[in-house]
Design an enzyme around this catalytic site. Structure first.
Site, mmCIF file in Angstrom:
data_model
loop_
_atom_site.group_PDB
_atom_site.id
_atom_site.type_symbol
_atom_site.label_atom_id
_atom_site.label_comp_id
_atom_site.label_asym_id
_atom_site.label_seq_id
_atom_site.Cartn_x
_atom_site.Cartn_y
_atom_site.Cartn_z
ATOM 1 N N SER A 8 -5.993 -9.145 14.855
ATOM 2 C CA SER A 8 -5.082 -8.031 15.073
ATOM 3 C C SER A 8 -4.079 -8.482 16.121
ATOM 4 O O SER A 8 -4.470 -9.036 17.162
ATOM 5 C CB SER A 8 -5.858 -6.807 15.572
ATOM 6 O OG SER A 8 -4.981 -5.931 16.261
ATOM 7 N N LYS B 18 -10.322 -8.352 18.352
ATOM 8 C CA LYS B 18 -10.715 -7.922 17.015
ATOM 9 C C LYS B 18 -11.053 -9.102 16.121
ATOM 10 O O LYS B 18 -10.351 -10.097 16.091
ATOM 11 C CB LYS B 18 -9.562 -7.140 16.378
ATOM 12 C CG LYS B 18 -9.715 -5.621 16.488
ATOM 13 C CD LYS B 18 -10.860 -5.121 15.622
ATOM 14 C CE LYS B 18 -10.671 -3.644 15.303
ATOM 15 N NZ LYS B 18 -10.851 -3.357 13.917
ATOM 16 N N ASN C 148 -12.039 -8.659 12.341
ATOM 17 C CA ASN C 148 -12.373 -7.752 11.253
ATOM 18 C C ASN C 148 -13.052 -8.475 10.106
ATOM 19 O O ASN C 148 -12.716 -9.613 9.801
ATOM 20 C CB ASN C 148 -11.095 -7.101 10.708
ATOM 21 C CG ASN C 148 -10.500 -6.111 11.680
ATOM 22 O OD1 ASN C 148 -11.212 -5.382 12.338
ATOM 23 N ND2 ASN C 148 -9.172 -6.105 11.766
ATOM 24 N N ARG D 178 -8.069 1.509 -36.580
ATOM 25 C CA ARG D 178 -7.453 1.013 -35.329
ATOM 26 C C ARG D 178 -7.156 2.206 -34.430
ATOM 27 O O ARG D 178 -6.593 3.208 -34.891
ATOM 28 C CB ARG D 178 -6.165 0.232 -35.591
ATOM 29 C CG ARG D 178 -5.613 -0.390 -34.269
ATOM 30 C CD ARG D 178 -4.452 -1.358 -34.496
ATOM 31 N NE ARG D 178 -4.755 -2.249 -35.606
ATOM 32 C CZ ARG D 178 -3.841 -2.996 -36.227
ATOM 33 N NH1 ARG D 178 -2.597 -2.976 -35.809
ATOM 34 N NH2 ARG D 178 -4.184 -3.750 -37.252
#
Lengths: 446, 446, 446, 446
Positions: free
Chosen positions: C273, C279, C281, C312
């Site tokens: 981040s 951070k 993640n 079809r």
């Protein structure tokens, strides 16, 4: 351009493909960053000249979506690689003020709202026109008698105008639903965990200023993990596509070789077969039907994303972007096609009447039975009419013409009716109930 | 009673099971037939005494749902076998006026609306209480600092009050959505194919009178094959369940042994394990989560039913009844459980603070970096703070305590700060941005 | 190239994007036409030199997918505009033999099978490697004790090796499912309505020759409107994606700041981040989770397409192509990411042990209770152990260390145990049951 | 009994309602506990007399599902309240050995497998019979010429036998899928977190003995959070229901008033309308269609449950039970109805021929064009045939009779054909290609 892809145009339109395309997403993310800088500058949180620089770079565009896309997987969102691209285009002084207080989700969510707003404009416009076209058909065919069909069986007479009035109301309701969700599209601005901490207590004012800049609503709170807005948008889009699919299904059924009561507007190359020169396939209807199948399922992805973890979801949010894009593409494709279908629909009143008459009047059995009930009692009336129906019907379906004769041949029935009354009773145009009133109400609704 | 079944109570409540149970459906169908007779009598279409007889029999109830159910498969709907039961209870004279002008779908659709109205009342009531409970938590914990978490990682500080405020807004939006769809619940009356032919041109007035009798809205047109109303109801119920599931997921995550910041209200026997005495499982949250999973999928069935054939669908309509019942049960179960959860939630502020502090202040890294940017430039500030984070962190996660020390040990950082300033910078309570303002806005929303 | 788009790489991989991209579809349709010509030439139904010409043009490629795409909406399938492009490249003589006896659906369905075969190769390869990596973890961590968790609560001890063994079996089952559906991929050749009428009674031999040419299975019948093959493929892909998502969810939960027992492999720029230096993640896990959410819904589109009209389908078939493409992309993205996750997973045995020990042994309460049952009876044993758990536990979660003390302080408990026995009873490594045997079985499975 | 409910019988059968009903679930859970005691006794882990007592009480049944259901919400599963009921019926000595080493999920998952096995037996039996009935139709109508229809338009001739052969293959494939998943139904036994810790290293042998006792497969590992088995079961059930829905849709379309080529078997009261004596609604087909709509969505719930948390899921597992029950009910309902439909199908060869002939031979346009291509070149042949089609066709659909005349009137066409050749070319029975061979292959498949 996605409009040049292999399958892109199949269920959507070039205009939608552009409105929700990569370029549009990048432009919307840039619009967020530019507007944020201006909003913050207006509140003294960012120097005016930095905001001007940021605004200028964001307005200039020219950022290749593929360059952003190459970083999307590592970041699990497109904001981080986009910010790298913007930063590289900014003087260092201004760069320090880019994206101030915001988090990746603020950019992406607001961009999703902007993209949705533009795409919804197209969808709503086409639905408006489709509603108008349905109104035209309702007016023109107010008295065009045809068979009403329930569970795919002929039931009682209706008029084609009433059928068109039903289409009108369904499409108008769908459009109104989209208008409501469009009014609810809101900016997203909360910073890392929804407190706007880097902006201090003054951050709340930025949200309002940003909303004004972008012409979106101001939310009560940041909605990073409160996804009702997106789930509602998705469901409403699926309802719009499904409402178009109702009309499309009717048209495809009316176009069946054995029914042939209506036809999609012809266009060069549309619906033909190289091998079978007699073929005239439904094409718009089939594509709308396919769009609705995909939409019904995709809306569930957005419903499932409501259960978001804490302050930002670990999967549900990331599943939204392509899902929402698909839902917009499909709704827009369906709206454009149903507009074209209704605006150019070939209606065959003669065949409608012929198909109705092929049953020899048995669609009026309900009416005859009710007429006789007074004289014969309900049970006897029903039994005698049912016997006449059976006499007039073969195993292979309804044999034309015999119902009136079978009724007339029953002396009890004959005695109960005025001379010549049977002809009137068997006139479908005389058994339409509230059709006129209902058409009027639908036209008012439009 | 369905409330006595094996799985029925798992994801719903006894009140909901009763509100949407077989008896309630039969009662609602009877209410339709009674009200129709009265409405038609008021307009002179049915003799007053016949209407009185019909009304009386329909009010008396006593019809076994199983007796109706035994005929449901042959008729493909419950109206036909129900009418047989009513007829058997009526004098022949009155029976001739039962169900006059109506078709099976009129009965079943109107009954679905009546059942939904009553069930929605329960759901809305529980959501109202849940909103109030969330407001209470938001007020009580306005300043209870905890870690904000994004992608399941600690991000920056928030307060538990802000988290509760977010729950509040999500639940209030969900409730308002249900209020809107409840206001749109409408009678169905169109006769065999939507013309009301047996009632003649006067039929339209019956629709209005019937709506008044039953306290439902009057639709523009019969909506036998315009299913937007039902699709919207289903999606809105799924959104309500999903909005409860957002709160429930947060609670289940907060209850994790290693987090332990909150707990579901205790109840005798709830969440225990016979073998593992230490176990205290989330139960309400788990059930809400399960409900949301089913709802997200079931809503798609109603979206798919929009594409209805001609004047009555051959499959889509028949798929609605159990689907709608399930969606009501699940939304009601989720609403009741989230109300109970929020009303009795155990909150552990000490543990919230401890989990936040366990990171030694790295959640304030963003703040420190921003503070230093003025003196050191953005890049150098970020790099020095990141180095301090690395120094304070081991491979096994965040080691407590070291971040402040690592920052203090960097002479450049130390020189850039006022003496003692670092302690303030690392105080999470000082980095909450708009938290207070946002909580106020959410409380106003409630 | 789709691999350069904005969102394309988010949940998939460049290799998959190429394998199912527009160029691959066009190449597969061309491969069908070339192989058909050769198969028919081998049976004397088409002149050898015409087949050679067709084969040459189809092998040459160079047809712009966008050119085909511009005609896809009018035709409602890509075969008709593609045939125009091929015809324009052929001498007139050879063109007369192009696509002989075939219909558009023959081209598109066979191309879907070819594209699926190639894409499945990638998915299966990544799952193979993921299974091998899981086996490595199971072996390496056979004895690495950690908390087993049920309903997100610590339950009893397991080893990380057993957890990895469970991942192994799930992924191996998913891979085997894909191997089975790959073996079932079949050519499509039936002509306009499945009779191969233009080829006469000899047409059936062409189907076999075509299957040999393309390396696909020969179906019992043309399957234009028997879509079980495609529905199974879609469901099996969704199961593969979901099986990867089970592992990914575990990893994301283990990565939580408060748990920190495992971590995704680091990569430059991954999971960071810009604002929050601390951070890290989960990124791969989040993307797999998003992929699974989309897949679960999309599989339903293919299930819904089973109900195909006559020879079809009018909508269901046309909804398959983009849905199948998405399912392949998502399964491939999930398989590659789970392979990378498992191959580079950071495992923190120390933290595993610490989290387990933080409960002070209450995870062994089941064991202590069982040990005491012989002496005290089941009920008294359970009650005394439960009392010790309560004594050792605070409202804010489990307080470490107290359980052993609380047990020792109960004289009845103390009397029932051998001296020093308690320490052994509270050793999690001694309460692992069949863990070893189960790991062996899983490793054999791999 | 659920078979007496209002909606239960609508889309299922009494036999299925019983097979998956509350009593069946309770009996299956009891069967697990009894078998577990016997298996453990056989390995010396439980005293023989205790096992005998447990076995006796479990075989005796008599436990009210509603009593269990009243505790299901507090426990979030039915095992805990059921164990209370069993314990209350056991001597204290024996009770101490009940459920030894097992966890709630062991009971519930194994019960789900037992219930599924029995229900699958019914579904497979009905599909077997449906396959046989389809084979009968394929044989009987091998040469019954009718229009092949693509996109709901008449295309080229087929025979009704070929259509039935296609149904046969689809249903046989669906049945084989169910046979495969039935063989994969496995016992569940892992204890609290999959280690079978209370049973020590000898626990693995108990799994095998339990599997033998119950006639289920022995899994590689406990599969508490590896849900591939359940997801596959659900998808395969949805495929079975969808495969029946393909046949049902064809039948409903063939039953349309304007087509009338086939009819569902008549039964007293089936498909009638009290008001419209001429009505003969499709009922079985409509119910199968509704079942398939629900199944396609419900299968997604089980796919979504694959992503299970750690050693036991917190929501996904709890969403499985009612979902799986519904899927079994719906598949069984669809299988029984398609069996009845095919066994008693009314076929109207005269109407098939008449609908084909109503086009005046334009369905043979492909053939005429191919015949002329040799003499006139492909392009001219196609143009002249297309012109004849246009001349023979009006805006309201195909006008009968004119195509042959229009062709004969074209001197170039006339000159290119042998005298009298046109009659043969326009005979649909002469343009059936591989129909016979394909029917043979399908019959072998059966």
């Amino acid at each position: 351009l996605p409009s040049e892809g292999l399958f892109g145009p199949l269920l959507s339109t070039p205009a939608l493909l552009e409105a929700v395309g990569d370029e549009a997403w990048v432009a919307a993310m840039l619009a967020f960053e530019g507007a944020l800088a201006r909003a913050e500058a207006s509140l003294g949180l960012v120097p005016a000249d930095a905001a001007e620089e940021i605004s200028r770079v964001c307005a200039a565009g020219g950022i290749d979506p593929a360059a952003v896309g190459r970083g999307v997987a590592e970041a699990a969102n497109p904001a981080i690689p986009l910010l790298r691209e913007i930063t590289a285009r900014l003087p260092q002084d201004a760069a320090a003020h880019l994206h101030r207080g915001a988090t990746s989700q603020d950019v992406v969510d607001t961009a999703a709202m902007l993209v949705s707003r533009d795409a919804l404009g197209l969808v709503i416009g086409d639905l408006d026109a489709a509603v108008a076209a349905a109104a035209g058909l309702a007016r023109a065919h107010r008295g065009t008698v045809m068979a009403g069909r329930t569970l795919l069986q002929q039931a009682v007479p209706i008029t084609f105008g009433l059928k068109a009035a039903g289409w009108l109301v369904g499409l108008a309701d769908a459009r109104d639903g989209l208008l409501a969700v469009r009014a609810d599209l809101a900016v997203q601005l909360g910073g890392a965990a929804g407190t706007l901490a880097p902006l201090g207590a003054g951050g709340a004012a930025v949200v309002g200023a940003l909303a004004t800049e972008l012409g979106l609503a101001e939310p009560v709170l940041p909605w990073h993990s409160a996804r009702g807005r997106v789930a509602r948008l998705g469901a409403t889009l699926a309802i719009a596509t499904g409402s178009a699919a109702k009309v499309a299904l009717d048209v495809a059924l009316l176009m069946q070789t054995e029914v042939a009561e209506a036809g999609e507007p012809a266009a060069p190359g549309r619906g033909g077969s190289s091998a079978m020169p007699q073929k005239r396939n439904p094409v718009l209807a089939v594509e709308i039907n396919a769009a609705a199948r995909r939409s019904s399922a995709l809306a569930g992805v957005l419903l499932g994303a409501l259960a978001a973890e804490h302050e930002r979801a670990a999967g549900g949010w990331q599943a939204e972007w392509e899902t929402l894009r698909d839902l917009l593409l499909l709704a827009g494709g369906a709206a454009a096609r149903i507009r074209e279908t209704l605006a150019g629909l070939e209606v065959h009143p003669g065949r409608m009447r012929a198909n109705l008459d092929a049953g020899g009047g048995v669609l009026l059995a309900e009416r005859v039975s009710a007429r006789l009930a007074g004289a014969l009692g309900r049970t006897q009336a029903h039994e005698r009419v049912a016997a006449a129906v059976r006499a007039a019907t073969t195993g292979d379906g309804i044999a034309g013409g015999g119902f009136a004769g079978a009724l007339a041949a029953d002396p009890v029935v004959a005695a109960a009716l005025e001379p010549g009354e049977l002809t009137g009773l068997l006139d479908p145009a005389g058994y339409l109930g509230c059709t006129d009133a209902f058409i009027d109400r639908a036209l008012e609704r439009a």
